[in-house]
Design a protein around this motif. Structure first.
Motif, short mmCIF file in Angstrom:
data_model
loop_
_atom_site.label_atom_id
_atom_site.label_comp_id
_atom_site.label_asym_id
_atom_site.label_seq_id
_atom_site.Cartn_x
_atom_site.Cartn_y
_atom_site.Cartn_z
N GLY A 73 0.94 -1.20 0.26
CA GLY A 73 -0.07 -0.13 -0.14
C GLY A 73 0.91 1.41 -0.03
N GLN A 74 1.91 1.29 -0.03
CA GLN A 74 2.89 2.41 -0.20
C GLN A 74 2.99 2.95 -1.59
N ARG A 75 3.00 4.17 -1.64
CA ARG A 75 3.05 4.80 -2.95
C ARG A 75 4.46 5.70 -3.04
N PRO A 76 5.41 5.23 -3.60
CA PRO A 76 6.68 6.02 -3.58
C PRO A 76 6.39 7.36 -4.20
N ASP A 77 7.21 8.25 -3.66
CA ASP A 77 7.22 9.75 -4.56
C ASP A 77 8.55 9.72 -5.31
N GLY A 78 8.56 10.90 -6.13
CA GLY A 78 9.46 11.07 -7.05
C GLY A 78 10.99 10.80 -6.73
N LEU A 79 11.24 11.22 -5.34
CA LEU A 79 12.39 11.40 -4.97
C LEU A 79 12.84 9.76 -5.04
N SER A 80 12.04 8.94 -4.31
CA SER A 80 12.28 7.58 -4.09
C SER A 80 12.43 6.62 -5.34
N LEU A 81 11.73 7.18 -6.53
CA LEU A 81 11.96 6.65 -7.74
C LEU A 81 13.22 7.01 -8.79
N SER A 82 13.81 8.00 -8.11
CA SER A 82 14.76 8.77 -8.99
C SER A 82 16.01 7.57 -9.41
N GLY A 83 16.26 6.81 -8.39
CA GLY A 83 17.57 6.06 -8.47
C GLY A 83 17.08 4.90 -9.58
N PRO A 84 15.93 4.12 -9.53
CA PRO A 84 15.42 3.28 -10.56
C PRO A 84 15.26 4.06 -11.82
N PHE A 85 14.63 5.13 -12.04
CA PHE A 85 14.55 5.89 -12.98
C PHE A 85 15.87 6.21 -13.68
N MET A 86 16.43 6.73 -13.08
CA MET A 86 17.86 7.12 -13.52
C MET A 86 18.60 5.96 -14.15
N ALA A 87 18.49 4.66 -13.55
CA ALA A 87 19.11 3.60 -14.11
C ALA A 87 18.58 3.04 -15.31
N CYS A 88 17.18 3.27 -15.33
CA CYS A 88 16.61 2.87 -16.80
C CYS A 88 16.99 4.01 -18.00
N GLN A 89 17.16 5.25 -17.46
CA GLN A 89 17.71 6.08 -18.43
C GLN A 89 19.17 5.73 -18.92
N GLN A 90 19.81 5.46 -17.96
CA GLN A 90 21.34 5.24 -18.23
C GLN A 90 21.58 3.92 -19.03
N ARG A 91 20.69 3.05 -18.86
CA ARG A 91 20.84 1.81 -19.73
C ARG A 91 19.82 1.51 -20.91
N GLY A 92 19.48 2.95 -21.16
CA GLY A 92 18.40 2.66 -22.45
C GLY A 92 17.32 2.17 -22.40
N LEU A 93 17.07 1.81 -21.00
CA LEU A 93 15.48 1.00 -21.03
C LEU A 93 14.29 2.06 -20.70
N HIS A 94 14.31 3.03 -21.81
CA HIS A 94 13.11 4.03 -21.93
C HIS A 94 11.87 3.43 -21.55
N PRO A 95 11.29 2.42 -22.18
CA PRO A 95 9.94 2.01 -21.89
C PRO A 95 9.81 1.58 -20.62
N GLU A 96 10.78 1.13 -19.94
CA GLU A 96 10.66 0.62 -18.54
C GLU A 96 10.60 1.86 -17.74
N GLY A 97 11.58 2.86 -17.85
CA GLY A 97 11.31 4.18 -17.28
C GLY A 97 10.03 4.76 -17.21
N ALA A 98 9.54 4.92 -18.46
CA ALA A 98 8.38 5.64 -18.64
C ALA A 98 7.05 4.88 -17.71
N SER A 99 7.17 3.48 -18.01
CA SER A 99 6.22 2.63 -17.26
C SER A 99 6.33 2.98 -15.53
N LEU A 100 7.46 3.12 -15.19
CA LEU A 100 7.64 2.99 -13.89
C LEU A 100 7.24 4.56 -13.16
N LEU A 101 7.27 5.69 -14.19
CA LEU A 101 6.67 6.77 -13.66
C LEU A 101 5.03 6.82 -13.78
N LEU A 102 4.59 5.96 -14.89
CA LEU A 102 3.27 6.18 -14.93
C LEU A 102 2.46 5.07 -14.04
#
Length: 108
Positions: A73-102
């Motif tokens: 039931g936890q909803r992580p905030d943007g700061l909590s997701l910044s590490g996974p999102f940055m990892a997606c961006q650096q690895r070219g996992l753009h669909p995964e990064g977009a899915s993570l944010l959505l």
């Protein structure tokens, strides 16, 4: 590396316990408030752990922790997701990064 795997496994188990330990939802409420009482993983620690796990070449522990925190039931905030999102961006996992944010930041 084995130590971080052990920490991740324990954190995921703690999150899973928060969803199933009480039929009345008290464990989820305790977890959602960020209380570390009763062995629950504090909400602020999930973000730090997500960031740490996203440094590994294999992001499977990161995704497992995100799934467990959502199930609790936890909803992580943007700061909590910044590490996974940055990892997606650096690895070219753009669909995964977009899915993570959505999945975690889009209004419900």
């Amino acid at each position: 590396r084995p130590l971080l795997h052990a920490i991740a496994a324990r954190s995921i188990n703690t999150l899973t316990e928060a969803t199933s330990a009480s039929s009345g939802g008290a464990a989820v409420a305790t977890f959602a408030t960020g209380s570390s009482a009763g062995g629950r993983l504090a909400e602020r620690n999930v973000g730090m752990l997500l960031w740490s796990l996203s440094r590994f070449p294999d992001l499977s522990l990161t995704w497992s922790l995100l799934q467990a925190s959502s199930a609790a039931g936890q909803r992580p905030d943007g700061l909590s997701l910044s590490g996974p999102f940055m990892a997606c961006q650096q690895r070219g996992l753009h669909p995964e990064g977009a899915s993570l944010l959505l999945e975690h930041l889009a209004p419900r």
